[in-house]
Design a protein around this motif. Sequence first.
Motif, PDB file in Angstrom:
ATOM      1  N   ASP A 216       0.849  -1.188   0.000  1.00  0.00           N
ATOM      2  CA  ASP A 216       0.000   0.000   0.000  1.00  0.00           C
ATOM      3  C   ASP A 216       0.889   1.244   0.000  1.00  0.00           C
ATOM      4  N   LEU A 217       1.078   1.818  -1.181  1.00  0.00           N
ATOM      5  CA  LEU A 217       1.984   2.955  -1.309  1.00  0.00           C
ATOM      6  C   LEU A 217       1.460   4.192  -0.587  1.00  0.00           C
ATOM      7  N   ALA A 218       0.144   4.326  -0.469  1.00  0.00           N
ATOM      8  CA  ALA A 218      -0.408   5.479   0.242  1.00  0.00           C
ATOM      9  C   ALA A 218      -0.003   5.442   1.712  1.00  0.00           C
ATOM     10  N   VAL A 219       0.002   4.262   2.315  1.00  0.00           N
ATOM     11  CA  VAL A 219       0.427   4.115   3.706  1.00  0.00           C
ATOM     12  C   VAL A 219       1.923   4.374   3.834  1.00  0.00           C
ATOM     13  N   VAL A 220       2.711   3.840   2.908  1.00  0.00           N
ATOM     14  CA  VAL A 220       4.163   4.041   2.920  1.00  0.00           C
ATOM     15  C   VAL A 220       4.496   5.524   2.821  1.00  0.00           C
ATOM     16  N   ARG A 221       3.782   6.226   1.981  1.00  0.00           N
ATOM     17  CA  ARG A 221       4.026   7.666   1.814  1.00  0.00           C
ATOM     18  C   ARG A 221       3.758   8.428   3.105  1.00  0.00           C
ATOM     19  N   HIS A 222       2.832   7.911   3.908  1.00  0.00           N
ATOM     20  CA  HIS A 222       2.456   8.585   5.153  1.00  0.00           C
ATOM     21  C   HIS A 222       3.491   8.403   6.247  1.00  0.00           C
ATOM     22  N   ILE A 223       4.169   7.269   6.290  1.00  0.00           N
ATOM     23  CA  ILE A 223       4.991   6.932   7.455  1.00  0.00           C
ATOM     24  C   ILE A 223       6.488   6.893   7.169  1.00  0.00           C
ATOM     25  N   ILE A 260      -2.335   3.862  -7.910  1.00  0.00           N
ATOM     26  CA  ILE A 260      -2.968   4.422  -6.715  1.00  0.00           C
ATOM     27  C   ILE A 260      -4.204   5.208  -7.137  1.00  0.00           C
ATOM     28  N   PRO A 261      -5.387   4.865  -6.632  1.00  0.00           N
ATOM     29  CA  PRO A 261      -6.589   5.638  -6.980  1.00  0.00           C
ATOM     30  C   PRO A 261      -6.584   6.995  -6.298  1.00  0.00           C
ATOM     31  N   HIS A 262      -7.141   7.996  -6.964  1.00  0.00           N
ATOM     32  CA  HIS A 262      -7.198   9.347  -6.420  1.00  0.00           C
ATOM     33  C   HIS A 262      -8.651   9.788  -6.308  1.00  0.00           C
ATOM     34  N   ILE A 263      -8.991  10.374  -5.161  1.00  0.00           N
ATOM     35  CA  ILE A 263     -10.337  10.901  -4.956  1.00  0.00           C
ATOM     36  C   ILE A 263     -10.325  12.387  -5.291  1.00  0.00           C
ATOM     37  N   SER A 264     -11.200  12.811  -6.178  1.00  0.00           N
ATOM     38  CA  SER A 264     -11.211  14.202  -6.624  1.00  0.00           C
ATOM     39  C   SER A 264     -12.636  14.610  -6.980  1.00  0.00           C
ATOM     40  N   SER A 265     -12.897  15.909  -6.881  1.00  0.00           N
ATOM     41  CA  SER A 265     -14.202  16.425  -7.286  1.00  0.00           C
ATOM     42  C   SER A 265     -14.363  16.357  -8.794  1.00  0.00           C
ATOM     43  N   GLU A 266     -13.236  16.350  -9.495  1.00  0.00           N
ATOM     44  CA  GLU A 266     -13.266  16.215 -10.947  1.00  0.00           C
ATOM     45  C   GLU A 266     -13.094  14.746 -11.328  1.00  0.00           C
ATOM     46  N   ARG A 267     -13.401  14.435 -12.552  1.00  0.00           N
ATOM     47  CA  ARG A 267     -13.264  13.065 -13.022  1.00  0.00           C
ATOM     48  C   ARG A 267     -11.782  12.699 -13.037  1.00  0.00           C
TER      49      ARG A 267
END
Length: 322
Positions: A216-223, A260-267
């Motif tokens: 999980d790269l998102a977790v790795v980026r955090h810590i 890595i999926p990204h959550i955004s208000s845009e598509r």
Amino acid sequence: MSTPALKVTNLSVWFENGSERLVVVDQISFSINAGDATGLVGESGCGKTMTAMAILGLLTTPGIKVSSDGIEINGRDISTLTDNRRRAVLGRDIAMIFQQPATALDPVFTMGQQISAVYRRHRGGNKQQARKNMLQALEGVGFRNAADIAASYPHELSGGMRQLAMIAMATICKPAVIIADEPTTALDNSSRVLILGQLKHLQKLHRTAILFISHDLAVVRHICRDVLVMYCGRLIESAGCQDLFARARHPYSAGLISCIPHISSERPAPIQSIPGQIPTLANLPSGCHFAPRCNRVEERCRVSVPVLDFENGRGTACFRPL
């Protein structure tokens, strides 16, 4: 220059079956300084957990071979220790947080008994001293009701609570190095955030070096401060965490980040998956193992192994880096 808390030099792991040799970890080297966290990332089956088990000396099954030029904790080589001396090191100088605490913990003993046993083995003392330190360790990872947790059996706790209790067990002797193998797998988001926060707190409190294994790269980026990217048993990129996410140089690293999926208000842009699958140990391609899946492949990639060359503090094992 200070001595690294953990230094691994030319570590290899392979399976032997008669004349057949299947390489799982292929001469990897890295170091982690005290107080730093380094991520080890890659797809499932690339050798991350085998690396951790080899560092700890837990690969004792017949047919599995391990070699290295040194595995040092604060300058002391533990790779040549006898089993008895190694048992004195594990839990005291280096500890591991396993991926599945439900199977790593003993179901017939309470959490308090298991954590206290670690303390008494390495620090000695009577039962009262062990219990006092055990309760402090549970409180140190965020339990307000430490006595209730200590009296509980593993099956009476949730997954996140078991993982926190295992962190307490791993840190009760304040080891120099902790290996965390997928510590947030299968946990809900609130438990994941809590566990990552506790790891960062303990890292700062005791200046513990952490090898954080995850896909999980998102977790790795955090810590993590630095990241090692592994593919088919080889380290193919080593970089600072921010540098890697800003501009990955190996095509495989870039492929992992693009997933890595990204959550955004845009598509959001569509996820770019890496084509193909990771090869089996029995069918590893010659040259660069990533060549069959790479969109930058050239002929020498199929016949020669690229070396992990370092430039400006980061290393890339690629003939055509990005």
